[in-house]
Design an enzyme around this catalytic site. Structure first.
Site, PDB file in Angstrom:
ATOM      1  N   LYS A  17       2.060  -2.917   6.338  1.00  0.00           N
ATOM      2  CA  LYS A  17       2.372  -2.646   4.932  1.00  0.00           C
ATOM      3  C   LYS A  17       3.839  -2.257   4.739  1.00  0.00           C
ATOM      4  CE  LYS A  17      -1.686  -3.653   3.253  1.00  0.00           C
ATOM      5  NZ  LYS A  17      -1.851  -4.834   2.383  1.00  0.00           N
TER       6      LYS A  17
ATOM      7  N   SER B 203       0.875  -1.173   0.000  1.00  0.00           N
ATOM      8  CA  SER B 203       0.000   0.000   0.000  1.00  0.00           C
ATOM      9  C   SER B 203       0.911   1.221   0.000  1.00  0.00           C
ATOM     10  CB  SER B 203      -0.831  -0.021   1.289  1.00  0.00           C
ATOM     11  OG  SER B 203      -1.506   1.202   1.485  1.00  0.00           O
TER      12      SER B 203
ATOM     13  N   TYR C  35      -2.034  -1.005  10.460  1.00  0.00           N
ATOM     14  CA  TYR C  35      -2.037  -1.150   8.997  1.00  0.00           C
ATOM     15  C   TYR C  35      -0.704  -0.658   8.422  1.00  0.00           C
ATOM     16  CZ  TYR C  35      -3.941  -1.093   4.224  1.00  0.00           C
ATOM     17  OH  TYR C  35      -4.182  -1.325   2.891  1.00  0.00           O
TER      18      TYR C  35
HETATM   19  N1  LIG Z   1      -8.573  -0.331  -1.692  1.00  0.00           N
HETATM   20  C1  LIG Z   1      -7.601   0.444  -1.261  1.00  0.00           C
HETATM   21  O1  LIG Z   1      -7.765   1.685  -1.143  1.00  0.00           O
HETATM   22  C2  LIG Z   1      -6.259  -0.153  -0.925  1.00  0.00           C
HETATM   23  C3  LIG Z   1      -5.159   0.718  -0.822  1.00  0.00           C
HETATM   24  C4  LIG Z   1      -3.925   0.172  -0.531  1.00  0.00           C
HETATM   25  C5  LIG Z   1      -3.774  -1.193  -0.355  1.00  0.00           C
HETATM   26  N2  LIG Z   1      -4.863  -2.021  -0.445  1.00  0.00           N
HETATM   27  C6  LIG Z   1      -4.637  -3.455  -0.250  1.00  0.00           C
HETATM   28  O2  LIG Z   1      -5.187  -4.172  -1.356  1.00  0.00           O
HETATM   29  C7  LIG Z   1      -5.401  -5.535  -0.947  1.00  0.00           C
HETATM   30  C8  LIG Z   1      -6.755  -5.983  -1.449  1.00  0.00           C
HETATM   31  O3  LIG Z   1      -7.757  -5.266  -0.779  1.00  0.00           O
HETATM   32  P1  LIG Z   1      -8.996  -4.606  -1.518  1.00  0.00           P
HETATM   33  O4  LIG Z   1      -8.795  -3.136  -1.454  1.00  0.00           O
HETATM   34  O5  LIG Z   1      -9.244  -5.265  -2.797  1.00  0.00           O
HETATM   35  O6  LIG Z   1     -10.146  -4.912  -0.417  1.00  0.00           O
HETATM   36  P2  LIG Z   1     -11.322  -5.987  -0.406  1.00  0.00           P
HETATM   37  O7  LIG Z   1     -11.847  -6.003   0.983  1.00  0.00           O
HETATM   38  O8  LIG Z   1     -12.272  -5.654  -1.505  1.00  0.00           O
HETATM   39  O9  LIG Z   1     -10.597  -7.360  -0.740  1.00  0.00           O
HETATM   40  C9  LIG Z   1      -9.772  -8.012   0.208  1.00  0.00           C
HETATM   41  C10 LIG Z   1     -10.077  -9.494   0.169  1.00  0.00           C
HETATM   42  O10 LIG Z   1      -9.202 -10.148   1.093  1.00  0.00           O
HETATM   43  C11 LIG Z   1      -9.943 -11.179   1.728  1.00  0.00           C
HETATM   44  N3  LIG Z   1      -9.368 -11.587   3.017  1.00  0.00           N
HETATM   45  C12 LIG Z   1      -9.403 -10.910   4.192  1.00  0.00           C
HETATM   46  N4  LIG Z   1      -8.851 -11.655   5.165  1.00  0.00           N
HETATM   47  C13 LIG Z   1      -8.452 -12.812   4.589  1.00  0.00           C
HETATM   48  C14 LIG Z   1      -7.806 -13.981   5.081  1.00  0.00           C
HETATM   49  N5  LIG Z   1      -7.497 -14.113   6.381  1.00  0.00           N
HETATM   50  N6  LIG Z   1      -7.531 -14.980   4.206  1.00  0.00           N
HETATM   51  C15 LIG Z   1      -7.873 -14.872   2.904  1.00  0.00           C
HETATM   52  N7  LIG Z   1      -8.508 -13.803   2.386  1.00  0.00           N
HETATM   53  C16 LIG Z   1      -8.775 -12.784   3.219  1.00  0.00           C
HETATM   54  C17 LIG Z   1     -11.317 -10.529   1.938  1.00  0.00           C
HETATM   55  O11 LIG Z   1     -12.315 -11.508   2.215  1.00  0.00           O
HETATM   56  C18 LIG Z   1     -11.526  -9.788   0.626  1.00  0.00           C
HETATM   57  O12 LIG Z   1     -12.183 -10.593  -0.340  1.00  0.00           O
HETATM   58  C19 LIG Z   1      -5.257  -5.541   0.570  1.00  0.00           C
HETATM   59  O13 LIG Z   1      -3.997  -6.091   0.900  1.00  0.00           O
HETATM   60  C20 LIG Z   1      -5.321  -4.064   0.946  1.00  0.00           C
HETATM   61  O14 LIG Z   1      -4.645  -3.798   2.143  1.00  0.00           O
HETATM   62  C21 LIG Z   1      -6.099  -1.521  -0.726  1.00  0.00           C
END
Ligand SMILES: NC(=O)c1ccc[n+]([C@@H]2O[C@H](COP(=O)([O-])OP(=O)(O)OC[C@H]3O[C@@H](n4cnc5c(N)ncnc54)[C@H](O)[C@@H]3O)[C@@H](O)[C@H]2O)c1
Length: 301
Positions: free
Chosen positions: A166, A149, A162
């Protein structure tokens, strides 16, 4: 896009939603075998059914990335069905917020368990398989993409666990890159560092297993962080589909760092300058002091 992906295998964690789901859609359209894994069983089944209509071959397998033996089992299932994967996207993640001393021990375990140990297990289990395949097959090319992130390059306040998770993923991924460069020509590492993008990340509680559930009511700072995350994530203009496309483009181009909002990197430069000059960390709300003021007020209520 040149298609170096057709007929090859992708393993994608956190595939029921957000970036993982969008990456699964792209992989299916490219004709890959797509192993979709997530902790939310029902959402995973629904997503996998939809992705299967797009092309490729889809295999949904429920796994909790916090658990090393679950990832070892996942790898065995992938090997048995498709052989060594070409792409491993360690992407599952959860977000929480609040003042850093107010995260409970359970909260630290959950956030570090998913965001950091999930990536650790993915790297620990799949990298040796990919290196062995590289030795066996002169045509083999492998890619490991870890989702960190911008929070892995900065330290915004009120989201400590968080940030810590990260930063650790960025460190792990940069080290993976350097370690692979010592022993491999054709297994590549990448790190994804998105800024705020509309996905389900602000609703991470839906993916919180029973053992990680909090019994205490959220503190003021945790409620403030939740409201901030909801606003920041849902008002993001870059889509999850664009970010997933950036991942595939970076794989083709062999780029290590993958961003969603390159302009946000100015803050990384400010942080680096603070470090190099030995200055105290800059006010993250320098450009928008009203935001900092609102946060201070909300926390002191
Ligand atoms: N969306 C943003 O703004 C953003 C920004 C920076 C980083 N991220 C990172 O992107 C990645 C994906 O997140 P996203 O934004 O698509 O969110 P999201 O919530 O849409 O998807 C995350 C997925 O991870 C799954 N998950 C959670 N815990 C789990 C576990 N213990 N085992 C297996 N699966 C698990 C959830 O069920 C979900 O389907 C994450 O690592 C998040 O930290 C997101």
């Amino acid at each position: 896009m040149s298609n170096e992906f057709a007929g090859r295998t992708a393993v994608i964690t956190g595939a029921a939603s957000g970036f993982g789901l969008e990456a699964s859609r792209i992989a299916a359209r490219l004709g890959m075998n797509v192993v979709m894994t997530d902790v939310m069983a029902e959402a995973l089944e629904l997503s996998a059914r939809e992705v299967a209509t797009l092309g490729g071959t889809v295999l949904p397998l429920r796994a909790d990335v916090r658990q090393g033996d679950a990832i070892e089992g996942l790898a065995q299932a992938v090997l048995a069905r498709f052989g060594t994967p070409h792409l491993v996207f360690n992407n599952a993640g959860v977000a929480t917020g609040g003042l850093i001393w107010e995260h409970s021990a359970k909260e630290w375990d959950w956030v570090l368990g998913v965001n950091l140990m999930g990536v650790v297990h993915g790297v620990r289990v799949f990298t040796p398989l990919m290196l062995a395949e590289e030795r066996r097959d002169p045509g083999y090319v492998g890619h490991i993409v870890n989702t960190a992130s911008m929070a892995g390059l900065l330290n915004a306040p009120n989201m400590g666990a968080y940030n810590v998770s990260k930063h650790a993923v960025v460190s792990l991924s940069e080290t993976l890159y350097q370690d692979l460069a010592l022993v491999s020509e054709r297994v590549h590492a990448h790190v994804l560092c998105p800024y705020f993008v509309p996905t389900g990340i602000h609703r991470s509680d839906r993916a919180r297993p029973a053992d990680a559930r909090e019994t205490a009511a959220p503190t003021t700072s945790q409620r403030v962080a939740q409201a901030f995350a909801e606003k920041a994530v849902t008002s993001g203009k870059v889509t999850a589909a664009q970010v997933a496309q950036n991942v595939f483009d970076a794989i083709v181009a062999r780029h290590f760092y993958i961003y969603s909002h390159p302009h946000a990197l100015a803050a990384v430069m400010t942080r680096a300058e603070d470090i190099l000059r030995g200055e105290n960390p800059s006010d993250p709300y320098r450009e928008r002091p009203e935001l900092g003021q609102a946060l201070r007020q909300a926390l002191r209520r």
